[in-house]
Write a protein that holds these residues in place. Sequence first.
Motif, PDB file in Angstrom:
ATOM      1  N   UNK A 182       0.862  -1.186   0.000  1.00 35.67           N
ATOM      2  CA  UNK A 182       0.000   0.000   0.000  1.00 35.67           C
ATOM      3  C   UNK A 182       0.893   1.229   0.000  1.00 35.67           C
ATOM      4  N   UNK A 183       0.843   2.082  -1.016  1.00 32.37           N
ATOM      5  CA  UNK A 183       1.659   3.305  -1.019  1.00 32.37           C
ATOM      6  C   UNK A 183       1.238   4.226   0.135  1.00 32.37           C
ATOM      7  N   UNK A 184       2.204   4.687   0.892  1.00 28.77           N
ATOM      8  CA  UNK A 184       1.946   5.565   2.027  1.00 28.77           C
ATOM      9  C   UNK A 184       2.577   6.928   1.762  1.00 28.77           C
ATOM     10  N   UNK A 185       1.756   7.969   1.820  1.00 34.52           N
ATOM     11  CA  UNK A 185       2.280   9.335   1.745  1.00 34.52           C
ATOM     12  C   UNK A 185       2.808   9.676   3.138  1.00 34.52           C
TER      13      UNK A 185
ATOM     14  N   UNK B  76      -7.324   6.759   4.009  1.00 30.25           N
ATOM     15  CA  UNK B  76      -7.378   5.987   2.771  1.00 30.25           C
ATOM     16  C   UNK B  76      -7.873   6.864   1.621  1.00 30.25           C
ATOM     17  N   UNK B  77      -7.212   6.729   0.474  1.00 34.53           N
ATOM     18  CA  UNK B  77      -7.555   7.525  -0.701  1.00 34.53           C
ATOM     19  C   UNK B  77      -7.544   6.652  -1.966  1.00 34.53           C
ATOM     20  N   UNK B  78      -8.433   6.902  -2.922  1.00 27.42           N
ATOM     21  CA  UNK B  78      -8.348   6.206  -4.208  1.00 27.42           C
ATOM     22  C   UNK B  78      -7.196   6.754  -5.026  1.00 27.42           C
TER      23      UNK B  78
ATOM     24  N   UNK C 155      -4.114   4.381  -2.012  1.00 36.35           N
ATOM     25  CA  UNK C 155      -2.941   4.810  -1.257  1.00 36.35           C
ATOM     26  C   UNK C 155      -3.446   5.415   0.048  1.00 36.35           C
ATOM     27  N   UNK C 156      -2.561   5.728   0.948  1.00 36.23           N
ATOM     28  CA  UNK C 156      -2.971   6.281   2.240  1.00 36.23           C
ATOM     29  C   UNK C 156      -2.039   7.424   2.627  1.00 36.23           C
TER      30      UNK C 156
END
Length: 251
Positions: free
Chosen positions: A113-116, A140-142, A178-179
Amino acid sequence: MPRLLQPRLLGAHLLALVLVATAGLLGYWQYDSWQERRAAEAADLSDLEPEPLVDVLGPDDPFPADKVGQPVEVGGTWVPTGTVYVSGREHDGQDGYWAVTPMAVGDSDAPALPIVRGWVADPEAAPAPPTGPVELVAWLQPTQGTNEADSDRSDDILPQVRTADLIQHVDQDLYGAYAVAIEPLDGLEPATLEQLPDAGTFTALKNFLYAIEWWIFGAFAAFIWWRWVRDLTLQEDEAEDADPHPVPSEP
């Protein structure tokens, strides 16, 4: 006294007024219900209690439209070699980058899961990508899809958080999301949410159609009243024209 205000006609006028007002109010009620339901679907979830990621989204699941901005608890292992920097992100009015590092959810070979992790003005000034196990809470974001092309696939700068671009930097599958870390990591500045829920096109459509139906009914009632008043007036005018000085009948 004006003929339309004669006592024998006041009941009809009152009935027309009641029908039109009732239809208007019922239409407004349905319209207000339509707006409230759409607002509820588009509610900001970012302040809710976090849920485990596994209860919200699986690695192969499509993004749930009603979970945009939902806080999730996620744990796994950083994949530092997949770190990228997403350009065109603002912080306090300054243009900069998001520092994004994938997290393998579970063991190191699991889908990531890509994490900002946060915001930085210049990627060269960013702290080294993190390593090892991690647990955090994130929104959580699309994934984004503006169709903006990555002009240089050889570097780690991306124009958007898009799976098709991110997959080039990792050796495992990615979640369809991504989150954004709620608490920025590694001394970075906080990143802000860019997407919140949207109400669907057909959300509460029935309420909206009911509102239109009631307003049409009210307009129809007003039209019938107008036609009745017009016909009554014409009849009386014709009667007066035919006999302008009627002779009183003898008792």
